[in-house]
Design an enzyme around this catalytic site. Structure first.
Site, short mmCIF file in Angstrom:
data_model
loop_
_atom_site.label_atom_id
_atom_site.label_comp_id
_atom_site.label_asym_id
_atom_site.label_seq_id
_atom_site.Cartn_x
_atom_site.Cartn_y
_atom_site.Cartn_z
N GLU A 93 -17.41 32.54 -17.21
CA GLU A 93 -16.65 33.07 -16.08
C GLU A 93 -17.41 32.89 -14.77
OE1 GLU A 93 -15.49 37.13 -16.82
OE2 GLU A 93 -15.03 36.66 -18.91
N CYS A 106 -20.16 33.82 -7.77
CA CYS A 106 -20.98 34.50 -8.77
C CYS A 106 -20.92 33.62 -10.02
CB CYS A 106 -20.38 35.88 -9.02
SG CYS A 106 -21.16 36.76 -10.36
N CYS A 113 -24.59 36.99 -23.78
CA CYS A 113 -25.89 37.51 -23.35
C CYS A 113 -26.48 38.29 -24.51
CB CYS A 113 -25.71 38.43 -22.14
SG CYS A 113 -27.26 39.05 -21.44
N CYS A 117 -27.10 45.50 -22.63
CA CYS A 117 -26.90 46.64 -21.72
C CYS A 117 -25.62 47.39 -22.10
CB CYS A 117 -26.82 46.16 -20.28
SG CYS A 117 -28.35 45.37 -19.72
N CYS A 120 -22.12 46.68 -20.22
CA CYS A 120 -21.75 45.31 -19.88
C CYS A 120 -20.91 44.62 -20.95
CB CYS A 120 -23.02 44.51 -19.62
SG CYS A 120 -22.68 42.82 -19.11
N CYS A 334 -18.21 40.79 -14.99
CA CYS A 334 -18.49 39.72 -15.94
C CYS A 334 -18.11 40.01 -17.40
CB CYS A 334 -19.96 39.39 -15.87
SG CYS A 334 -21.00 40.84 -15.82
N1 SAH Z 1 -28.35 39.62 -16.54
C1 SAH Z 1 -28.47 39.76 -15.14
C2 SAH Z 1 -27.29 39.23 -14.34
C3 SAH Z 1 -25.92 39.46 -14.86
S1 SAH Z 1 -25.22 41.04 -14.71
C4 SAH Z 1 -28.77 41.19 -14.77
O1 SAH Z 1 -28.84 42.02 -15.65
O2 SAH Z 1 -29.00 41.46 -13.61
C5 SAH Z 1 -24.94 41.27 -12.99
C6 SAH Z 1 -24.94 42.73 -12.57
O3 SAH Z 1 -23.76 43.40 -13.03
C7 SAH Z 1 -26.11 43.50 -13.14
O4 SAH Z 1 -26.64 44.35 -12.18
C8 SAH Z 1 -25.44 44.28 -14.26
O5 SAH Z 1 -26.23 45.36 -14.64
C9 SAH Z 1 -24.12 44.62 -13.63
N2 SAH Z 1 -23.06 45.02 -14.56
C10 SAH Z 1 -22.80 44.60 -15.80
N3 SAH Z 1 -21.73 45.22 -16.32
C11 SAH Z 1 -21.31 46.06 -15.38
C12 SAH Z 1 -20.23 47.00 -15.32
N4 SAH Z 1 -19.41 47.21 -16.34
N5 SAH Z 1 -20.09 47.71 -14.18
C13 SAH Z 1 -20.92 47.52 -13.12
N6 SAH Z 1 -21.94 46.66 -13.13
C14 SAH Z 1 -22.13 45.94 -14.24
#
Ligand code: SAH
Length: 345
Positions: A93, A106, A113, A117, A120, A334
């Site tokens: 995406e 973006c 991944c 987290c 995510c 994402c």
């Molecule tokens: N892996 C990298 C980049 C991808 S995620 C990282 O962790 O930074 C990009 C951003 O989106 C990160 O700050 C991540 O924590 C955040 N993110 C992921 N899922 C999310 C969600 N459901 N709501 C808000 N932010 C989110």
């Protein structure tokens, strides 16, 4: 012999490879510009090369490009979300957002991944594979071609962990800033990481000039480890030492992402702890009410809590903004589109 992925080759490497085939230096530059400036997706597009040369290139190389599988346009703010199909059928995406200063894309760095987290969507099914540099670049080229605009800013905040695909990420950064390519200023590029500490040190040494963005999301180790398993490997103190090193080496302000989850990390005390942690650092905090992803069961903090959290940080002298939500109607965060499109096993 397998054909080489030509769009992942930096100009000096391409020049050497073509020299082995007795082609002069200017030819390499010409081919490179076709791919990286003019968006050629086949050798047949390269109309000022002879037919024989195009056939020779076609015998030895392949141009990986991103095909548009799906495109969603937000009716609120014209944010565009793409689901791109890669050469092997995998999907990633990208999102294009329009700001006053220009278009920002973006991009994704991996298919899926493995960081796990809790909030995510990209990580729910693990990591399928890394993206090649050509596949990260290809997202930018395909979006530019489709929208017929010039993209001036890039954030590596799509699917995947860029520093878990370090070599291809660095190559991407070198190639997208190359004057023979899109020549995007490194100042306009952000690399976002969940905190792969050794790679932050490595990136600092390269002095690329890009903005480092750290996904922090909690100011204490117990809470952060719960939200982000990577914290069990590298805890906050270690992470911040790496960030301080990055700032010292590059002179660049670092950005911290803090996703606000109702009842999890959004109290005034949480804000005070965050302020103490970041006090005196050359940094900026970006607050993001968590995007609700069905599978995670987490809910965003309400407006007043976000405001109180921001005010607490501001009062303590921490530069803080609240991320504007763009593309709210198209699941612009994402991982969500891929999951609803690709059948899960
Ligand atoms: N892996 C990298 C980049 C991808 S995620 C990282 O962790 O930074 C990009 C951003 O989106 C990160 O700050 C991540 O924590 C955040 N993110 C992921 N899922 C999310 C969600 N459901 N709501 C808000 N932010 C989110």
């Amino acid at each position: 012999m397998e054909k080489k992925d030509i769009a992942s080759l930096p100009l000096p490497v391409l020049t050497d490879l073509l020299a082995e085939q007795h082609l002069p230096k200017y030819r390499a530059a010409q081919v490179y510009r076709w791919i990286h400036q003019k968006g050629a997706v086949t050798f047949a597009d390269m109309t000022d090369l002879s037919k024989a040369l195009r056939a020779q290139l076609d015998d030895n190389f392949v141009i990986f490009s991103c095909a548009i599988e799906k495109k969603l346009i937000s009716c609120y703010d014209s944010t565009v979300k793409y689901l791109f199909r890669l050469h092997d059928g995998e999907m990633v995406e990208s999102v294009v957002m329009q700001y006053k200063y220009g278009y920002t894309i973006c991009v994704s760095s991996q298919v899926g991944c493995k960081m796990g987290c809790a909030f995510c969507a990209s990580t729910l099914d693990g990591c399928v594979r890394n993206l090649e540099a050509s596949e990260i670049l290809g997202q930018v080229y395909a979006a530019q071609r489709d929208l017929d605009v010039r993209i001036s800013h890039v954030v590596m905040m799509g699917m995947g962990e860029p520093l878990d695909n370090y070599d291809n990420t660095v190559r991407f950064l070198q190639m997208i800033t190359d004057e023979n390519g899109l020549h995007i200023s490194s100042r306009n590029i952000s690399v976002s990481t969940c905190g792969i500490v050794p790679k932050i040190y490595e990136l600092a040494e390269l002095k690329t000039g890009v903005t480092l963005s750290i996904s922090l999301h909690a100011a204490d180790d117990v809470r952060r480890s719960r939200l982000m398993p990577v914290n069990r490997r590298w805890q906050i103190a270690e992470l911040l030492a790496a960030v301080r090193y990055y700032i010292k080496k590059t002179g660049r302000r670092v950005s911290f992402e803090y996703t606000l989850v109702a009842g999890e990390n959004d109290s005034v005390q949480n804000a005070e702890e965050l302020a103490s942690l970041l006090s005196g650092m050359l940094c900026h905090v970006n607050l993001i009410p968590v995007n609700a992803v069905q599978e995670t069961g987490l809910t965003p903090s309400d407006k007043t809590r976000v405001q109180t959290f921001q005010n607490t940080l501001l009062r303590r002298g921490i530069n803080t903004t609240v991320r504007r939500t763009l593309g709210a109607d198209i699941n612009a965060s994402c991982g969500q589109l891929r999951r609803t499109t690709v059948k899960q096993p």
